[in-house]
Each structure stands twice: as structure tokens, then as C-alpha cells.
Motif scaffolding. Structure first.
Motif, PDB file in Angstrom:
ATOM      1  N   ARG A 101       0.878  -1.182   0.000  1.00  0.00           N
ATOM      2  CA  ARG A 101       0.000   0.000   0.000  1.00  0.00           C
ATOM      3  C   ARG A 101       0.910   1.225   0.000  1.00  0.00           C
ATOM      4  O   ARG A 101       1.710   1.425   0.910  1.00  0.00           O
ATOM      5  CB  ARG A 101      -0.922   0.003   1.212  1.00  0.00           C
ATOM      6  CG  ARG A 101      -1.790   1.260   1.246  1.00  0.00           C
ATOM      7  CD  ARG A 101      -2.825   1.236   2.360  1.00  0.00           C
ATOM      8  NE  ARG A 101      -3.902   0.342   1.948  1.00  0.00           N
ATOM      9  CZ  ARG A 101      -4.467  -0.562   2.732  1.00  0.00           C
ATOM     10  NH1 ARG A 101      -4.058  -0.713   3.973  1.00  0.00           N
ATOM     11  NH2 ARG A 101      -5.439  -1.322   2.279  1.00  0.00           N
ATOM     12  N   ARG A 103       0.374   4.497   0.366  1.00  0.00           N
ATOM     13  CA  ARG A 103       0.170   5.535   1.390  1.00  0.00           C
ATOM     14  C   ARG A 103       0.845   5.205   2.711  1.00  0.00           C
ATOM     15  O   ARG A 103       1.465   6.062   3.345  1.00  0.00           O
ATOM     16  CB  ARG A 103      -1.333   5.731   1.615  1.00  0.00           C
ATOM     17  CG  ARG A 103      -1.672   6.768   2.678  1.00  0.00           C
ATOM     18  CD  ARG A 103      -3.182   6.979   2.810  1.00  0.00           C
ATOM     19  NE  ARG A 103      -3.925   5.753   3.036  1.00  0.00           N
ATOM     20  CZ  ARG A 103      -4.154   5.219   4.237  1.00  0.00           C
ATOM     21  NH1 ARG A 103      -3.701   5.799   5.328  1.00  0.00           N
ATOM     22  NH2 ARG A 103      -4.852   4.102   4.337  1.00  0.00           N
ATOM     23  N   THR A 104       0.772   3.937   3.163  1.00  0.00           N
ATOM     24  CA  THR A 104       1.259   3.573   4.497  1.00  0.00           C
ATOM     25  C   THR A 104       2.461   2.642   4.487  1.00  0.00           C
ATOM     26  O   THR A 104       3.002   2.332   5.546  1.00  0.00           O
ATOM     27  CB  THR A 104       0.141   2.872   5.286  1.00  0.00           C
ATOM     28  OG1 THR A 104      -0.219   1.677   4.590  1.00  0.00           O
ATOM     29  CG2 THR A 104      -1.067   3.773   5.442  1.00  0.00           C
ATOM     30  N   SER A 105       2.828   2.148   3.318  1.00  0.00           N
ATOM     31  CA  SER A 105       3.902   1.156   3.146  1.00  0.00           C
ATOM     32  C   SER A 105       3.591  -0.184   3.777  1.00  0.00           C
ATOM     33  O   SER A 105       4.470  -1.016   3.974  1.00  0.00           O
ATOM     34  CB  SER A 105       5.240   1.686   3.710  1.00  0.00           C
ATOM     35  OG  SER A 105       5.652   2.807   2.976  1.00  0.00           O
ATOM     36  N   GLU A 106       2.309  -0.427   4.093  1.00  0.00           N
ATOM     37  CA  GLU A 106       1.923  -1.755   4.588  1.00  0.00           C
ATOM     38  C   GLU A 106       2.157  -2.760   3.458  1.00  0.00           C
ATOM     39  O   GLU A 106       2.065  -2.416   2.281  1.00  0.00           O
ATOM     40  CB  GLU A 106       0.447  -1.769   4.971  1.00  0.00           C
ATOM     41  CG  GLU A 106       0.122  -0.919   6.181  1.00  0.00           C
ATOM     42  CD  GLU A 106      -1.380  -0.792   6.389  1.00  0.00           C
ATOM     43  OE1 GLU A 106      -1.856  -1.259   7.439  1.00  0.00           O
ATOM     44  OE2 GLU A 106      -2.043  -0.248   5.489  1.00  0.00           O
ATOM     45  N   THR A 107       2.428  -4.000   3.836  1.00  0.00           N
ATOM     46  CA  THR A 107       2.719  -5.011   2.832  1.00  0.00           C
ATOM     47  C   THR A 107       1.807  -6.220   2.985  1.00  0.00           C
ATOM     48  O   THR A 107       1.232  -6.474   4.038  1.00  0.00           O
ATOM     49  CB  THR A 107       4.188  -5.485   2.913  1.00  0.00           C
ATOM     50  OG1 THR A 107       4.415  -6.043   4.207  1.00  0.00           O
ATOM     51  CG2 THR A 107       5.152  -4.330   2.651  1.00  0.00           C
ATOM     52  N   ASP A 110      -1.788  -7.129   5.016  1.00  0.00           N
ATOM     53  CA  ASP A 110      -2.149  -5.840   5.625  1.00  0.00           C
ATOM     54  C   ASP A 110      -2.456  -4.786   4.563  1.00  0.00           C
ATOM     55  O   ASP A 110      -3.208  -3.848   4.817  1.00  0.00           O
ATOM     56  CB  ASP A 110      -1.013  -5.329   6.524  1.00  0.00           C
ATOM     57  CG  ASP A 110      -0.789  -6.236   7.722  1.00  0.00           C
ATOM     58  OD1 ASP A 110      -1.763  -6.873   8.170  1.00  0.00           O
ATOM     59  OD2 ASP A 110       0.363  -6.305   8.212  1.00  0.00           O
ATOM     60  N   ALA A 111      -1.887  -4.922   3.391  1.00  0.00           N
ATOM     61  CA  ALA A 111      -2.094  -3.943   2.318  1.00  0.00           C
ATOM     62  C   ALA A 111      -3.381  -4.181   1.547  1.00  0.00           C
ATOM     63  O   ALA A 111      -3.830  -3.310   0.802  1.00  0.00           O
ATOM     64  CB  ALA A 111      -0.912  -3.962   1.364  1.00  0.00           C
TER      65      ALA A 111
END
Length: 112
Positions: A101, A103-107, A110-111
């Protein structure tokens, strides 16, 4: 994770979207496409002239899914998109290695 690509008839989009929402799918991407398969197009009459429509309008849906809802989502898609006639479409399932993601750098999960 899986990447699901679906080709459907355009008038089935709302049915498929609602069926996916019921199983917990939160997002998808829709693209207007043209193509042919066994349906092979058809002939039309326009201003007295007959012509062949080789490529029929379809919609391509692209969905990133976690493995735990994949089977339910595919069943929902097939059930909602089926008319019983030639040209109902296809579902393609591929492995998805990584999701980020922006915007948040979630991977990965979680993304989604």
C-alpha cells in the motif's frame, strides 16, 4: 495471496460486485475491454448495411485476495455472472507475490 482476473458480460457487473461484497471483498478494479472466444461475435445491421462485430464488449475485473476467502469469492463470481449462455466469461487465478500500500507502506495481507 491470489490475483483474480475475471472477464464478464457488462450487465452482470452489479450482481458480481454485490456477491463479492457479501463474502467480504473490499475492492476491485474494473476495465472495459473487448474480446471474443467461443461466442465469436455476431452480425449487425446498420443503416441497411450488414457488418460483423468480431470483438464483443466485456468487463475485466481484477481483484487481490487473501487465500482464506479465495474459494468463496470465486464461487460468488461464478454464481453471479452465470447466465447459462455462451460468452458468460472466465475466471483466472494466479499467485500474487507481494502487495504494498503506497500511502502507508503496509505489505501483503495488511495492504489488501
Amino acid at each position: 495471496m491470489k490475483w483474480v482476473t475475471v472477464i464478464i458480460k457488462p450487465f452482470k457487473l452489479d450482481d458480481v460486485r454485490e456477491a463479492l461484497a457479501e463474502v467480504g471483498v473490499q475492492g476491485l478494479t474494473v476495465t472495459e475491454v473487448k474480446g471474443f472466444g467461443r461466442q465469436k461475435g455476431h452480425t449487425e445491421l446498420y443503416r441497411g448495411a450488414e457488418y460483423v462485430v468480431d470483438f464483443l464488449p466485456k468487463l475485466k475485473l481484477e481483484i487481490a485476495l487473501s487465500d482464506d476467502i479465495l474459494e468463496q469469492a470465486v464461487e460468488a463470481i461464478v454464481g453471479a455472472a452465470r447466465t447459462g449462455k455462451v460468452g458468460d466469461g472466465k475466471v483466472f487465478v494466479s499467485d500474487l507475490e507481494q502487495v504494498i500500500r503506497i500511502r502507508t507502506s503496509e505489505t501483503d495481507i495488511d495492504a489488501l
